[in-house]
Write a protein that holds these residues in place. Structure first.
Motif, PDB file in Angstrom:
ATOM      1  N   SER A  47       6.271  57.645  17.992  1.00 13.58           N
ATOM      2  CA  SER A  47       5.845  56.378  17.405  1.00 13.58           C
ATOM      3  C   SER A  47       6.604  56.070  16.122  1.00 13.58           C
ATOM      4  O   SER A  47       6.991  54.923  15.880  1.00 13.58           O
ATOM      5  N   ASP A  48       6.819  57.095  15.298  1.00 14.05           N
ATOM      6  CA  ASP A  48       7.555  56.882  14.049  1.00 14.05           C
ATOM      7  C   ASP A  48       8.992  56.462  14.324  1.00 14.05           C
ATOM      8  O   ASP A  48       9.525  55.567  13.652  1.00 14.05           O
ATOM      9  N   LEU A  49       9.629  57.087  15.300  1.00 11.85           N
ATOM     10  CA  LEU A  49      10.995  56.709  15.659  1.00 11.85           C
ATOM     11  C   LEU A  49      11.037  55.281  16.176  1.00 11.85           C
ATOM     12  O   LEU A  49      11.884  54.487  15.757  1.00 11.85           O
ATOM     13  N   ILE A  50      10.125  54.930  17.054  1.00 13.92           N
ATOM     14  CA  ILE A  50      10.102  53.582  17.624  1.00 13.92           C
ATOM     15  C   ILE A  50       9.848  52.557  16.525  1.00 13.92           C
ATOM     16  O   ILE A  50      10.515  51.518  16.458  1.00 13.92           O
ATOM     17  N   ARG A  51       8.901  52.830  15.622  1.00 11.28           N
ATOM     18  CA  ARG A  51       8.621  51.911  14.524  1.00 11.28           C
ATOM     19  C   ARG A  51       9.852  51.724  13.643  1.00 11.28           C
ATOM     20  O   ARG A  51      10.230  50.591  13.307  1.00 11.28           O
ATOM     21  N   ASP A  52      10.526  52.832  13.278  1.00 13.54           N
ATOM     22  CA  ASP A  52      11.718  52.731  12.444  1.00 13.54           C
ATOM     23  C   ASP A  52      12.834  51.972  13.153  1.00 13.54           C
ATOM     24  O   ASP A  52      13.555  51.195  12.524  1.00 13.54           O
ATOM     25  N   ALA A  53      12.969  52.183  14.452  1.00 15.86           N
ATOM     26  CA  ALA A  53      13.995  51.471  15.212  1.00 15.86           C
ATOM     27  C   ALA A  53      13.719  49.969  15.223  1.00 15.86           C
ATOM     28  O   ALA A  53      14.643  49.159  15.063  1.00 15.86           O
ATOM     29  N   ILE A  54      12.478  49.591  15.372  1.00 17.99           N
ATOM     30  CA  ILE A  54      12.109  48.173  15.356  1.00 17.99           C
ATOM     31  C   ILE A  54      12.380  47.571  13.979  1.00 17.99           C
ATOM     32  O   ILE A  54      12.937  46.472  13.861  1.00 17.99           O
ATOM     33  N   ILE A  58      14.956  44.510  13.238  1.00 17.22           N
ATOM     34  CA  ILE A  58      14.524  43.283  12.573  1.00 17.22           C
ATOM     35  C   ILE A  58      15.375  43.035  11.324  1.00 17.22           C
ATOM     36  O   ILE A  58      15.795  41.896  11.069  1.00 17.22           O
ATOM     37  N   ASN A  59      15.654  44.079  10.560  1.00 15.42           N
ATOM     38  CA  ASN A  59      16.527  43.932   9.390  1.00 15.42           C
ATOM     39  C   ASN A  59      17.926  43.484   9.804  1.00 15.42           C
ATOM     40  O   ASN A  59      18.539  42.656   9.123  1.00 15.42           O
ATOM     41  N   TYR A  60      18.429  44.008  10.903  1.00 18.81           N
ATOM     42  CA  TYR A  60      19.732  43.595  11.436  1.00 18.81           C
ATOM     43  C   TYR A  60      19.709  42.106  11.781  1.00 18.81           C
ATOM     44  O   TYR A  60      20.622  41.367  11.424  1.00 18.81           O
ATOM     45  N   LEU A  61      18.665  41.660  12.476  1.00 24.22           N
ATOM     46  CA  LEU A  61      18.557  40.246  12.833  1.00 24.22           C
ATOM     47  C   LEU A  61      18.476  39.360  11.595  1.00 24.22           C
ATOM     48  O   LEU A  61      19.084  38.278  11.548  1.00 24.22           O
ATOM     49  N   LYS A  62      17.754  39.823  10.571  1.00 24.43           N
ATOM     50  CA  LYS A  62      17.668  39.061   9.326  1.00 24.43           C
ATOM     51  C   LYS A  62      19.028  38.948   8.657  1.00 24.43           C
ATOM     52  O   LYS A  62      19.373  37.898   8.113  1.00 24.43           O
ATOM     53  N   SER A  63      19.812  40.027   8.696  1.00 17.36           N
ATOM     54  CA  SER A  63      21.142  39.981   8.076  1.00 17.36           C
ATOM     55  C   SER A  63      22.055  39.017   8.827  1.00 17.36           C
ATOM     56  O   SER A  63      22.851  38.311   8.202  1.00 17.36           O
ATOM     57  N   ILE A  64      21.919  38.942  10.132  1.00 19.85           N
ATOM     58  CA  ILE A  64      22.700  37.986  10.913  1.00 19.85           C
ATOM     59  C   ILE A  64      22.297  36.562  10.543  1.00 19.85           C
ATOM     60  O   ILE A  64      23.161  35.687  10.371  1.00 19.85           O
ATOM     61  N   GLU A  65      20.995  36.328  10.404  1.00 22.05           N
ATOM     62  CA  GLU A  65      20.511  35.002  10.013  1.00 22.05           C
ATOM     63  C   GLU A  65      21.073  34.600   8.654  1.00 22.05           C
ATOM     64  O   GLU A  65      21.484  33.454   8.463  1.00 22.05           O
TER      65      GLU A  65
END
Length: 72
Positions: A47-54, A58-65
């Motif tokens: 769960s911790d890995l999946i949460r960190d990956a998400i 999301i941070n990657y998508l924000k940087s693209i925006e």
């Protein structure tokens, strides 16, 4: 109200009501790969890995925006 759940002999989980649990389905092979990566990276659970990956995605998508807005 906080709830406490015993995970094992030395670990307890405290639910402060701020975190929500979700469920979703994954293929067994993919789940096995997640478990391998979690162990390799020192996570105590998948769960911790999946949460960190998400969070990272999301941070990657924000940087693209942000980059797209700079171009306009």
């Amino acid at each position: 109200m906080a709830t406490i759940r015993k995970v094992d002999e030395t670990m307890f989980e405290i639910d402060l009501g701020e975190v929500k649990t979700i469920s979703f389905k994954l293929e067994e092979d993919f789940l096995r790969e997640i478990d391998e990566k979690a162990k390799m990276l020192g996570y105590t659970n998948r769960s911790d890995l999946i949460r960190d990956a998400i969070i990272e995605y999301i941070n990657y998508l924000k940087s693209i925006e942000k980059e797209e807005k700079k171009k306009v």
